[in-house]
Scaffold this motif. Structure first.
Motif, PDB file in Angstrom:
ATOM      1  N   MET A  36       0.915  -1.215   0.168  1.00 30.64           N
ATOM      2  CA  MET A  36       0.040  -0.119  -0.176  1.00 30.64           C
ATOM      3  C   MET A  36       0.885   1.482  -0.783  1.00 30.64           C
ATOM      4  SD  MET A  36      -2.591   1.662  -0.125  1.00 30.64           S
ATOM      5  CE  MET A  36      -3.905   0.155   0.155  1.00 30.64           C
ATOM      6  N   PRO A  68      -3.800   9.112   4.663  1.00 29.99           N
ATOM      7  CA  PRO A  68      -4.062   9.315   3.216  1.00 29.99           C
ATOM      8  C   PRO A  68      -5.583   9.065   3.424  1.00 29.99           C
ATOM      9  CG  PRO A  68      -2.715   7.839   3.499  1.00 29.99           C
ATOM     10  CD  PRO A  68      -3.044   7.900   5.007  1.00 29.99           C
ATOM     11  N   ARG A  81      -9.743   8.864   2.431  1.00 33.52           N
ATOM     12  CA  ARG A  81     -10.754   7.434   2.328  1.00 33.52           C
ATOM     13  C   ARG A  81     -10.270   7.015   0.305  1.00 33.52           C
ATOM     14  NH1 ARG A  81     -10.194   2.928   4.978  1.00 33.52           N
ATOM     15  NH2 ARG A  81     -12.017   1.734   4.655  1.00 33.52           N
ATOM     16  N   LEU A  89      -7.343   5.790  -0.564  1.00 37.90           N
ATOM     17  CA  LEU A  89      -6.808   4.400  -0.477  1.00 37.90           C
ATOM     18  C   LEU A  89      -7.988   3.220  -1.364  1.00 37.90           C
ATOM     19  CD1 LEU A  89      -6.541   4.412   3.346  1.00 37.90           C
ATOM     20  CD2 LEU A  89      -4.843   3.869   2.172  1.00 37.90           C
ATOM     21  N   GLU A  90      -9.220   4.343  -1.313  1.00 34.01           N
ATOM     22  CA  GLU A  90      -9.864   3.306  -2.482  1.00 34.01           C
ATOM     23  C   GLU A  90      -9.525   1.899  -3.578  1.00 34.01           C
ATOM     24  OE1 GLU A  90     -13.645   4.539  -2.254  1.00 34.01           O
ATOM     25  OE2 GLU A  90     -13.911   4.069   0.372  1.00 34.01           O
ATOM     26  N   MET A 130      -6.448   0.387  -3.541  1.00 35.80           N
ATOM     27  CA  MET A 130      -7.785  -1.075  -3.549  1.00 35.80           C
ATOM     28  C   MET A 130      -7.963  -1.819  -4.790  1.00 35.80           C
ATOM     29  SD  MET A 130      -6.455  -2.258  -0.768  1.00 35.80           S
ATOM     30  CE  MET A 130      -7.280  -4.436   0.082  1.00 35.80           C
ATOM     31  N   GLU A 131      -8.781  -0.805  -5.133  1.00 32.86           N
ATOM     32  CA  GLU A 131      -9.183  -1.025  -6.218  1.00 32.86           C
ATOM     33  C   GLU A 131      -8.289  -1.733  -7.475  1.00 32.86           C
ATOM     34  OE1 GLU A 131     -13.182   1.715  -6.427  1.00 32.86           O
ATOM     35  OE2 GLU A 131     -11.546   2.025  -7.890  1.00 32.86           O
ATOM     36  N   ALA A 166      -6.625  -4.689  -6.686  1.00 30.22           N
ATOM     37  CA  ALA A 166      -7.608  -5.777  -6.844  1.00 30.22           C
ATOM     38  C   ALA A 166      -7.673  -6.577  -8.066  1.00 30.22           C
ATOM     39  CB  ALA A 166      -9.531  -5.592  -6.350  1.00 30.22           C
ATOM     40  N   ALA A 176      -4.993  -7.292  -4.064  1.00 30.02           N
ATOM     41  CA  ALA A 176      -5.297  -6.875  -2.851  1.00 30.02           C
ATOM     42  C   ALA A 176      -5.056  -7.405  -0.893  1.00 30.02           C
ATOM     43  CB  ALA A 176      -7.081  -6.770  -3.013  1.00 30.02           C
ATOM     44  N   PHE A 197      -2.222   1.132   7.770  1.00 27.88           N
ATOM     45  CA  PHE A 197      -3.616   1.713   7.471  1.00 27.88           C
ATOM     46  C   PHE A 197      -4.930   0.738   7.647  1.00 27.88           C
ATOM     47  CE2 PHE A 197       0.237   3.283   4.724  1.00 27.88           C
ATOM     48  CZ  PHE A 197       0.400   4.373   5.204  1.00 27.88           C
ATOM     49  N   LYS A 198      -5.696   2.143   8.104  1.00 25.00           N
ATOM     50  CA  LYS A 198      -7.276   1.627   7.738  1.00 25.00           C
ATOM     51  C   LYS A 198      -7.893   0.638   6.422  1.00 25.00           C
ATOM     52  CE  LYS A 198     -11.465   0.884  10.282  1.00 25.00           C
ATOM     53  NZ  LYS A 198     -12.835   1.323   9.700  1.00 25.00           N
ATOM     54  N   LEU A 199      -7.384  -0.511   5.661  1.00 28.56           N
ATOM     55  CA  LEU A 199      -7.997  -0.997   4.456  1.00 28.56           C
ATOM     56  C   LEU A 199      -9.178  -1.292   4.775  1.00 28.56           C
ATOM     57  CD1 LEU A 199      -4.761  -2.765   3.525  1.00 28.56           C
ATOM     58  CD2 LEU A 199      -4.873  -0.431   3.424  1.00 28.56           C
ATOM     59  N   PRO A 200      -9.577  -0.646   2.967  1.00 31.42           N
ATOM     60  CA  PRO A 200     -10.915  -0.764   2.168  1.00 31.42           C
ATOM     61  C   PRO A 200     -11.130  -1.917   2.221  1.00 31.42           C
ATOM     62  CG  PRO A 200     -10.094   0.690   1.085  1.00 31.42           C
ATOM     63  CD  PRO A 200      -8.725   0.797   1.615  1.00 31.42           C
ATOM     64  N   ASP A 201     -12.170  -2.387   2.241  1.00 32.50           N
ATOM     65  CA  ASP A 201     -12.537  -4.218   2.573  1.00 32.50           C
ATOM     66  C   ASP A 201     -12.343  -4.653   1.211  1.00 32.50           C
ATOM     67  OD1 ASP A 201     -13.874  -6.203   3.355  1.00 32.50           O
ATOM     68  OD2 ASP A 201     -15.204  -5.823   1.787  1.00 32.50           O
ATOM     69  N   ARG A 202     -11.515  -5.754   1.439  1.00 32.09           N
ATOM     70  CA  ARG A 202     -11.199  -6.087  -0.472  1.00 32.09           C
ATOM     71  C   ARG A 202     -11.857  -6.243  -1.342  1.00 32.09           C
ATOM     72  NH1 ARG A 202      -7.931 -10.773   0.450  1.00 32.09           N
ATOM     73  NH2 ARG A 202      -7.631 -10.664   2.229  1.00 32.09           N
ATOM     74  N   ALA A 209     -13.581  -3.510  -3.045  1.00 33.74           N
ATOM     75  CA  ALA A 209     -12.530  -2.966  -3.341  1.00 33.74           C
ATOM     76  C   ALA A 209     -12.989  -3.243  -5.178  1.00 33.74           C
ATOM     77  CB  ALA A 209     -10.996  -2.951  -3.207  1.00 33.74           C
TER      78      ALA A 209
END
Lengths: 251, 327
Positions: free
Chosen positions: A94, A117, A119, A122-123, A126-127, A130, A135, B309-314, B317
């Motif tokens: 990350m 950072p 939200r 971060l989203e 993560m996308e 993924a 992910a 970090f508080k990561l978003p749900d996979r 995502a």
């Protein structure tokens, strides 16, 4: 989008790139082929600001970027990869993504910003992770990734910068056929998102599968250019790779 | 018993001062890419700048030219600025160099500065130094209790440096420094300018170290060139390696354990001959610890840890990627 005009690069008395010109239009995937020592990576280094051209000009998005530093070129929207897949080993996946994000770039001038950072950033990261199958590794150190994962991370993190153009230095090197198929799909998907590519590779099958046009180099000079199929069937190119034999299939 | 306590508090104060320098070095070397072998430069610059700004004008037996008699708080700010400016000057030529050469040049600069303190009598009073310096809040408590006040001040200073260096290393700027530490060429492709980023980092570390120099003046009530030899740089590096490069906790722990080993033997009441033996022994003790650490815990007692970090749900995502037509 990218215009290289009469670029030469000398290392002392050795000419690595000799009066080389090429063009890449928006949305294209263009290949750059040649045997070891042909000058492909040297040309890449000139285009991306890692080496200063001895003569000639480089224009990107209509702007003369000749002599720009590496960071300035990157900030202008042109990113590159390296022959060996690399990351920041002792940073998490990350963190690797965040370093390439526009949000981090905007926050850098202040020494205290960006510890948490947004939200949305971060989203987005993560996308992209993924998409490239990473992910589940977001919180892991990059030094713990396997080589194919590192290869995927190169693409994922480049996307964080929303590049206009990606220069890939031997993306298929050391990659198994299944992963190569994956790479081709991903490059196609990124092209549909508006990313333009210049690709250096020895794997002519890979070049044939993804590139619209190609340039061939030998001894720092251009020896052929045009639609990929034509370049790969060019007698000079065949001689270069096979020493006089024929047939692209063998390559 | 009170003697032991006062000694422990005094050692703790010194450890806190070393802790500030170790944290600054950790910012350069643990967070950033700078192998600085001249961190004592800024320690000395901070100490001398503070003294010149705050000391009273020189009296008969002292020869330094200035002595502005400014308030202490202005002296602290002035010291931090002097450290930052010194770092900028030293950084201009040396940050052009690669890691190993940067290391050599910073070591050389530290020695040049020490020679400057020794030879420029008009500014520093030379080897005799400047002494009889005032301490903050001195009048508030009786002399015996002042050790506690200085300890509290040093701990406050340490906490401030710890909080600031931690905030910096976790920020986007800190990530850029770590990226440079890990792979400069790749960091460049992320738009990070190595020289500019390293310069900012170096200047910040210079300022923090200079402030630690002020505490050192308060601790000793004098300033002499001998305090700023390169031994101090090596002590701080040793402390950081013992604690763990790249870890704030490690830097703090390393500083305290180092001072404990290095200075606690001073408390023993022994003959002069035994004292000489013990002095050699303490260096051997630290050397032994360093070897053991490098052998069994090469990343230090508290190695660098992952940033979480508080990561978003996979799953979300993956859905998001599909929705945007990316997957």
């Amino acid at each position: 989008m990218l215009e290289v005009r009469n670029v030469s690069l000398y290392y002392g008395g050795i000419c690595a790139v000799n009066d080389m010109s090429l063009e890449v239009a928006e949305g294209e995937i263009v290949g750059l082929i040649g045997t070891n020592g042909a000058g492909k990576t040297s040309l890449f280094n000139v285009i991306t600001g890692f080496a200063r051209a001895s003569s000639g000009t480089v224009r990107f998005l209509g702007r003369d970027v000749t002599g720009y530093s590496g960071p300035r070129i990157a900030q202008a929207g042109m990113l590159r990869t390296f022959q060996t897949p690399v990351g920041f080993p002792k940073m998490t996946v990350m963190e690797n993504m965040l370093v390439f994000s526009r949000a981090d770039a905007a926050a850098r001038p202040s020494i205290f910003r960006g510890a948490s950072p947004a939200r949305a950033v971060l989203e987005e990261a993560m996308e992209f992770l993924a998409i490239f199958g990473l992910a589940a590794r977001a919180g892991d150190w990059v030094q713990d990734l396997a080589a194919p994962e590192l290869k995927m991370l190169e693409f994922a993190r480049a996307m964080m910068a929303h590049p206009k153009m990606l220069l890939l230095d031997e993306p298929a090197a050391g990659v198994n056929p299944a992963l190569q198929g994956n790479l081709i799909e991903h490059i196609g998907a990124l092209r549909r998102r508006g990313v333009t590519f210049l690709v250096v590779d020895h794997n002519l099958r890979f070049i044939r599968d993804i590139c619209d046009r190609a340039y061939a180099m030998a001894d720092g000079r251009l020896i052929a250019s045009g639609p990929t199929g034509d370049v790969l069937n060019n007698p000079d190119v065949i001689r270069l790779y096979l020493g006089g034999g024929a047939g692209e299939e063998a390559a | 018993m009170e003697g032991i306590l006062l000694f422990a508090i005094s050692i703790g104060t010194l450890a806190a001062i070393y802790g500030m320098v170790t944290l600054a070095l950790n910012l350069e070397t643990g967070t950033g890419p700078l192998w600085d072998l001249g961190i004592v430069s800024f320690f000395g610059i901070g100490a001398y700048a503070y003294v010149i700004l705050t000391a009273a004008p020189a009296e008969g037996h002292q020869h330094y030219l200035y002595g502005f008699g400014l308030p202490m708080w202005l002296g602290v700010i002035g010291a931090a600025l002097a450290g930052a400016v010194a770092a900028w000057f030293i950084g201009l030529p040396s940050l052009r160099l690669r890691k190993e050469y940067f290391l050599i040049v910073t070591l050389a600069f530290a020695e040049v500065l020490r020679q400057l303190y020794i030879n420029e009598d008009w500014l520093t009073n030379g080897v005799a130094g400047i002494y009889g310096l005032e301490q903050p809040l001195r009048g508030l408590v009786e002399a015996r209790q002042y050790t506690y006040v200085l300890f509290a001040l040093a701990i406050c200073g340490l906490l401030a440096v710890w909080a600031l260096t931690r905030m910096i290393s976790l920020s986007a700027f800190g990530r850029a420094c770590k990226a440079l530490r890990e792979n400069e060429a790749l960091a460049i492709t992320a738009g990070i300018d190595p020289r500019r980023t390293s310069m900012v980092l170096y200047v910040l570390a210079g300022a923090f170290t200079a402030v630690a120099g002020v505490f050192y003046v308060w601790y000793n009530t004098l300033v002499v060139p001998g305090q700023f030899s390169s031994d101090l740089t090596f002590f701080v590096w040793t402390a950081l390696i013992i604690g763990g490069v790249g870890s704030s906790r490690g830097a703090l722990f390393g500083a305290f354990i180092f001072i404990l080993l290095h200075d606690s033997l001073r408390f023993l009441q022994v003959s002069g001959e035994t004292a000489v033996t013990l002095t050699s022994l303490r260096t051997a003790l630290i050397g032994l610890l360093l070897i053991l650490i490098l052998r069994f815990r090469p990343n230090g007692i508290f190695p660098e840890t992952r940033v979480v970090f508080k990561l978003p749900d996979r799953a979300k995502a993956a859905e998001g990627a599909k929705r945007k037509g990316l997957a």
